[in-house]
Design an enzyme around this catalytic site. Structure first.
Site, PDB file in Angstrom:
ATOM      1  N   ARG A  75     -46.167  -2.547   1.500  1.00 34.58           N
ATOM      2  CA  ARG A  75     -46.054  -1.102   1.292  1.00 34.58           C
ATOM      3  C   ARG A  75     -46.102  -0.717  -0.184  1.00 34.58           C
ATOM      4  O   ARG A  75     -45.917   0.445  -0.521  1.00 34.58           O
ATOM      5  CB  ARG A  75     -44.806  -0.550   1.991  1.00 34.58           C
ATOM      6  CG  ARG A  75     -43.496  -1.052   1.489  1.00 34.58           C
ATOM      7  CD  ARG A  75     -42.346  -0.389   2.279  1.00 34.58           C
ATOM      8  NE  ARG A  75     -41.112  -1.101   2.165  1.00 34.58           N
ATOM      9  CZ  ARG A  75     -40.298  -1.029   1.100  1.00 34.58           C
ATOM     10  NH1 ARG A  75     -40.615  -0.247   0.095  1.00 34.58           N
ATOM     11  NH2 ARG A  75     -39.186  -1.726   1.061  1.00 34.58           N
ATOM     12  N   PRO A  80     -34.733   0.512 -15.592  1.00 35.87           N
ATOM     13  CA  PRO A  80     -35.673  -0.157 -14.722  1.00 35.87           C
ATOM     14  C   PRO A  80     -37.019   0.532 -14.506  1.00 35.87           C
ATOM     15  O   PRO A  80     -37.143   1.407 -13.682  1.00 35.87           O
ATOM     16  CB  PRO A  80     -34.908  -0.212 -13.385  1.00 35.87           C
ATOM     17  CG  PRO A  80     -33.935   0.922 -13.444  1.00 35.87           C
ATOM     18  CD  PRO A  80     -33.832   1.371 -14.849  1.00 35.87           C
ATOM     19  N   GLU A  81     -38.066   0.129 -15.210  1.00 35.71           N
ATOM     20  CA  GLU A  81     -39.431   0.356 -14.739  1.00 35.71           C
ATOM     21  C   GLU A  81     -39.996  -1.044 -14.527  1.00 35.71           C
ATOM     22  O   GLU A  81     -39.284  -2.034 -14.737  1.00 35.71           O
ATOM     23  CB  GLU A  81     -40.243   1.196 -15.737  1.00 35.71           C
ATOM     24  CG  GLU A  81     -39.710   2.630 -15.802  1.00 35.71           C
ATOM     25  CD  GLU A  81     -40.629   3.659 -16.443  1.00 35.71           C
ATOM     26  OE1 GLU A  81     -41.859   3.470 -16.431  1.00 35.71           O
ATOM     27  OE2 GLU A  81     -40.096   4.652 -16.961  1.00 35.71           O
ATOM     28  N   ASN A  96     -40.917   6.966 -14.809  1.00 41.56           N
ATOM     29  CA  ASN A  96     -40.999   8.259 -15.474  1.00 41.56           C
ATOM     30  C   ASN A  96     -41.425   8.166 -16.941  1.00 41.56           C
ATOM     31  O   ASN A  96     -42.070   9.074 -17.452  1.00 41.56           O
ATOM     32  CB  ASN A  96     -39.647   8.976 -15.360  1.00 41.56           C
ATOM     33  CG  ASN A  96     -39.806  10.476 -15.349  1.00 41.56           C
ATOM     34  OD1 ASN A  96     -40.893  11.003 -15.107  1.00 41.56           O
ATOM     35  ND2 ASN A  96     -38.722  11.174 -15.631  1.00 41.56           N
ATOM     36  N   ARG A 156     -37.924  14.944 -10.571  1.00 45.93           N
ATOM     37  CA  ARG A 156     -37.913  14.142 -11.799  1.00 45.93           C
ATOM     38  C   ARG A 156     -38.375  15.011 -12.947  1.00 45.93           C
ATOM     39  O   ARG A 156     -39.140  15.967 -12.758  1.00 45.93           O
ATOM     40  CB  ARG A 156     -38.860  12.938 -11.677  1.00 45.93           C
ATOM     41  CG  ARG A 156     -38.601  12.070 -10.464  1.00 45.93           C
ATOM     42  CD  ARG A 156     -37.186  11.563 -10.361  1.00 45.93           C
ATOM     43  NE  ARG A 156     -36.779  10.791 -11.511  1.00 45.93           N
ATOM     44  CZ  ARG A 156     -37.106   9.521 -11.700  1.00 45.93           C
ATOM     45  NH1 ARG A 156     -37.843   8.886 -10.828  1.00 45.93           N
ATOM     46  NH2 ARG A 156     -36.701   8.882 -12.762  1.00 45.93           N
ATOM     47  N   LYS A 166     -41.154  -2.497  -8.981  1.00 41.23           N
ATOM     48  CA  LYS A 166     -39.754  -2.475  -9.378  1.00 41.23           C
ATOM     49  C   LYS A 166     -38.890  -3.348  -8.469  1.00 41.23           C
ATOM     50  O   LYS A 166     -37.671  -3.242  -8.501  1.00 41.23           O
ATOM     51  CB  LYS A 166     -39.259  -1.020  -9.377  1.00 41.23           C
ATOM     52  CG  LYS A 166     -40.061  -0.134 -10.343  1.00 41.23           C
ATOM     53  CD  LYS A 166     -39.780   1.334 -10.137  1.00 41.23           C
ATOM     54  CE  LYS A 166     -40.786   2.170 -10.920  1.00 41.23           C
ATOM     55  NZ  LYS A 166     -40.720   3.603 -10.552  1.00 41.23           N
TER      56      LYS A 166
END
Length: 272
Positions: free
Chosen positions: A124, A2-3, A165, A261, A52
């Site tokens: 947000r 998931p990106e 990432n 990360r 996401k």
DNA sequence: TCCTTATGTACAA
DNA sequence: TGTACCTAAGGAC
């Protein structure tokens, strides 16, 4: 996987199968049972993505808010109802219509929310390179005033939504920027190129449902090397290539932990 | 069979 | 900064 590109693709794939159709909704794993019972038999009225986050609309009942987190997975099955496999016991939510079903497993979030709560999620999140009306200037305002590293800023969903990432590592490599450079040391021209590159890369990611970042002239074929696909399913320059040689300059790809990360970059190609 | 790892985020201290 | 949460695949034994 998931990106942001995955989630936008999921929105498309849900629309293609379920939009404007009544659907069966269930929660074999149990944690979504109460909401599933409310939604079962209702018409899906929308499916959209911001960063996401995935939102599945059910008219006045509200939205199913889905976030896959690190482990979440979605599997579609386009088979006649008579051949539909029974869900396994880890399926948080199954949606089904004649000829199609989808299983959601391991999400961080799967909850029925109101329009107002959905609005709060959008509020947000920063601009998303995959939302055509989103404004890169808002991102630039944050980055150009920040002493935080560009690597951390690109992963901050309040600053820019949808980058993860892999895209972080790859866009910084493609633009020749060291990940530890401060936001305020990024030039306006560099930012414009980063945004444009993210838009192009992530759109291609939606199209192909995987992340490929290697330019045509740098593919193994073009460089006379044996064909290769990286083990996360796409073709990349630096992500998860620690200690291997850079495709372009041969320097060893470095890795470091930043905010829990893994960061990857080529010290030969990326400038402080 | 166990251990590690993963494209993510929220919250506590 | 550390930890919790959710799942599955791959590698070490």
């Amino acid at each position: 996987m998931p990106e942001g590109h995955t989630i936008h693709r999921l929105a498309q794939d849900h629309r293609a199968r379920f939009l404007a159709r009544p659907v069966r909704v269930s929660s074999p794993q149990g944690k979504f049972s109460d909401s599933a019972a409310l939604l079962d038999g209702q018409v899906m009225t929308g499916a959209e993505a911001h960063g996401k986050h995935l939102f599945l609309g059910f008219g006045a009942l509200g939205w199913v808010h889905v976030h896959l987190g690190l482990f979440g997975k979605v599997d579609f099955g386009d088979v006649p109802d008579t051949h539909r496999p029974p869900p396994t016991d880890t399926v948080r939510m199954r949606i089904a219509a004649p000829g199609a079903h989808v299983d959601l497993r391991g999400p961080t979030t799967c909850a029925l929310i109101t329009d107002g709560e959905k609005g709060a999620v959008h509020d947000r999140l920063g601009p998303d390179p995959l939302r055509p009306d989103d404004d890169p200037d808002r991102v630039w305002t944050r980055i150009s005033r920040s002493r935080t590293t560009i690597a951390a800023l690109l992963m901050d969903q309040k600053v820019i939504a949808g980058v993860g990432n892999v895209y972080r590592a790859e866009v910084l490599f493609r633009q020749g920027i060291d990940p530890y450079r401060e936001g305020r040391a990024i030039t306006r021209a560099e930012w414009d190129t980063i945004w444009a590159d993210l838009v192009a890369l992530m759109r291609e990611g939606v199209r192909n449902n995987r992340i490929d970042t290697v330019r045509p002239e740098h593919t193994p074929e073009a460089m006379g090397r044996p064909p290769r696909v990286d083990d996360h399913g796409g073709e990349v320059y630096v992500y998860r290539r620690a200690a291997l040689g850079c495709h372009l300059c041969g320097t060893e790809i470095r890795t470091a932990s930043l905010a829990a990360r893994n960061l990857f970059w080529c010290p030969g190609c990326q400038q402080r």
